[in-house]
Design an enzyme around this catalytic site. Structure first.
Site, short mmCIF file in Angstrom:
data_model
loop_
_atom_site.label_atom_id
_atom_site.label_comp_id
_atom_site.label_asym_id
_atom_site.label_seq_id
_atom_site.Cartn_x
_atom_site.Cartn_y
_atom_site.Cartn_z
N TYR A 22 0.85 -1.19 0.00
CA TYR A 22 0.00 0.00 0.00
C TYR A 22 0.89 1.24 0.00
O TYR A 22 1.60 1.52 0.97
CB TYR A 22 -0.93 0.02 1.21
CG TYR A 22 -1.98 -1.08 1.22
CD1 TYR A 22 -2.26 -1.83 0.08
CD2 TYR A 22 -2.70 -1.38 2.38
CE1 TYR A 22 -3.22 -2.83 0.09
CE2 TYR A 22 -3.66 -2.38 2.39
CZ TYR A 22 -3.91 -3.10 1.25
OH TYR A 22 -4.86 -4.10 1.27
N SER A 79 -13.25 -4.62 -0.06
CA SER A 79 -14.07 -3.87 -1.03
C SER A 79 -15.56 -4.13 -0.83
O SER A 79 -16.27 -4.54 -1.75
CB SER A 79 -13.67 -4.22 -2.46
OG SER A 79 -12.41 -3.68 -2.78
N PRO A 80 -16.09 -3.90 0.38
CA PRO A 80 -17.49 -4.20 0.66
C PRO A 80 -18.50 -3.30 -0.05
O PRO A 80 -19.70 -3.56 0.02
CB PRO A 80 -17.58 -4.04 2.18
CG PRO A 80 -16.49 -3.08 2.53
CD PRO A 80 -15.38 -3.39 1.57
N GLY A 116 -17.83 -5.57 -9.30
CA GLY A 116 -16.75 -5.96 -10.20
C GLY A 116 -15.42 -5.91 -9.47
O GLY A 116 -15.34 -6.05 -8.24
N VAL A 168 -18.43 1.92 -6.87
CA VAL A 168 -19.30 1.55 -5.76
C VAL A 168 -20.73 1.38 -6.26
O VAL A 168 -21.15 2.04 -7.22
CB VAL A 168 -19.25 2.60 -4.63
CG1 VAL A 168 -17.84 2.71 -4.07
CG2 VAL A 168 -19.72 3.96 -5.12
N PHE A 169 -21.47 0.50 -5.62
CA PHE A 169 -22.85 0.27 -6.04
C PHE A 169 -23.83 1.23 -5.36
O PHE A 169 -24.91 1.50 -5.88
CB PHE A 169 -23.26 -1.19 -5.79
CG PHE A 169 -23.10 -1.67 -4.38
CD1 PHE A 169 -24.04 -1.38 -3.40
CD2 PHE A 169 -22.00 -2.43 -4.03
CE1 PHE A 169 -23.88 -1.83 -2.10
CE2 PHE A 169 -21.84 -2.90 -2.72
CZ PHE A 169 -22.77 -2.59 -1.76
#
Length: 305
Positions: A52, A215-216, A220, A225-226
């Site tokens: 990171y 990645s909650p 994809g 983000v959804f």
């Protein structure tokens, strides 16, 4: 914040882990405020990796929290190693060198948890075992785990590694829930029936390995983000309705959906926004009903047989 045992260990950890992958996007005061807010919310489990920011994120974190002996004992530190440019490397030499670098950057003498970051096709589990033994005996690492690994990859390690593998960090969100959905479609001739992960969720539950969803909020592979996304109108409609019922934000509900699963997961959140951080932590206080969980699951496009 509510806590769980990490795997088979005696380590009590908050149900929400704070990911530090993007902490290098903050200035000094922003990083300090981020760390301070997380601790105030009871989220004192910080997830790192040596890649990171090419190590910069660990250095920034240590400075932001003002690392010293007293601070160190009040937090839980997890980091990962094994990813190198153009390859993966689980060799004994690389694991040991990586941990030394991690400890130096974090200004600490030990890690609470070390994860192997991505499966290495050239892994020699005997070397991993030697590295883990040396790290445990020296006091540099107290607990060990993996990330993004299938059951047989874990079993291969366990043939040689004597330390319990307490965690497996896996990509999982409402829209990336194949490890859940294929379980509904056993022996059926459809796309949803394809088991691409070796039933890793059931495996982790059977062996008391804590799943750490990464990645909650993503759909994809880092496509976005959804939440609030026009590509997922039905999902957002349902999440908004449930959020209104509990008087929380959609962010809280997205994390609460993961926490509702009986696998006792520990989602790793990656936001650097203080309000969203608080919203994520608030999910620890909410338990969705079975009906709400399934309604959200279906709204993401998952069809029950």
């Amino acid at each position: 914040m509510r806590t769980i045992k990490l795997g088979t260990s005696s380590l009590e950890v908050p149900v929400v882990a704070v990911g530090c992958m993007r902490i290098n996007s903050l200035d000094k005061s922003g990083a300090e405020a981020f760390v301070k807010t997380a601790i105030e919310e009871g989220a004192n489990f910080f997830d790192h990796a040596d890649i990171y920011g090419a190590g910069e994120c660990e250095e920034i974190f240590a400075d932001a929290i003002g690392m010293n002996a007293s601070v160190r004992e009040s937090i839980i530190l997890q980091s990962k190693c094994g990813i190198r440019k153009g390859m993966f490397d689980f060799s004994k030499e690389h694991i040991l060198d990586s941990v030394d670098g991690i400890l130096k950057r974090l200004k600490t003498d030990y890690l609470d948890v070390l994860l192997l970051h991505r499966p290495d096709a050239l892994v020699e589990p005997e070397e991993v075992a030697e590295a883990f033994d040396q790290l445990e005996q020296s006091g540099k690492v107290r607990h060990f785990g993996v990330s993004n690994q299938k059951p047989m990859q874990i079993e291969l390690l366990k043939k040689y590694v004597k330390q319990p593998l307490v965690a497996n960090q896996l990509q999982l969100s409402i829209t990336n829930a194949k490890m859940i959905s294929h379980g509904f479609n056993v022996n059926m001739e459809n796309e949803a029936a394809i088991d691409r992960d070796g039933s890793i969720l059931d495996y982790c539950r059977l062996h008391d390995i804590t799943v750490q969803p990464w990645s909650p909020f993503q759909y994809g592979f880092f496509e976005g983000v959804f939440l609030g996304n026009d590509k997922f109108p039905e999902l957002n409609k349902v999440i908004d309705t449930v959020a209104a019922k509990y008087e929380v934000t959609p962010t809280t509900i997205a994390i609460a959906w993961l926490l509702r699963h009986p696998a006792k997961m520990q989602p790793v959140i990656g936001t650097m926004n203080l309000e969203r951080l608080k919203d994520c932590c608030a999910a620890a206080e909410i338990t969705l009903t079975r009906e709400e969980w399934y309604e959200i699951f279906r709204a993401a496009g998952n069809v029950l047989p």
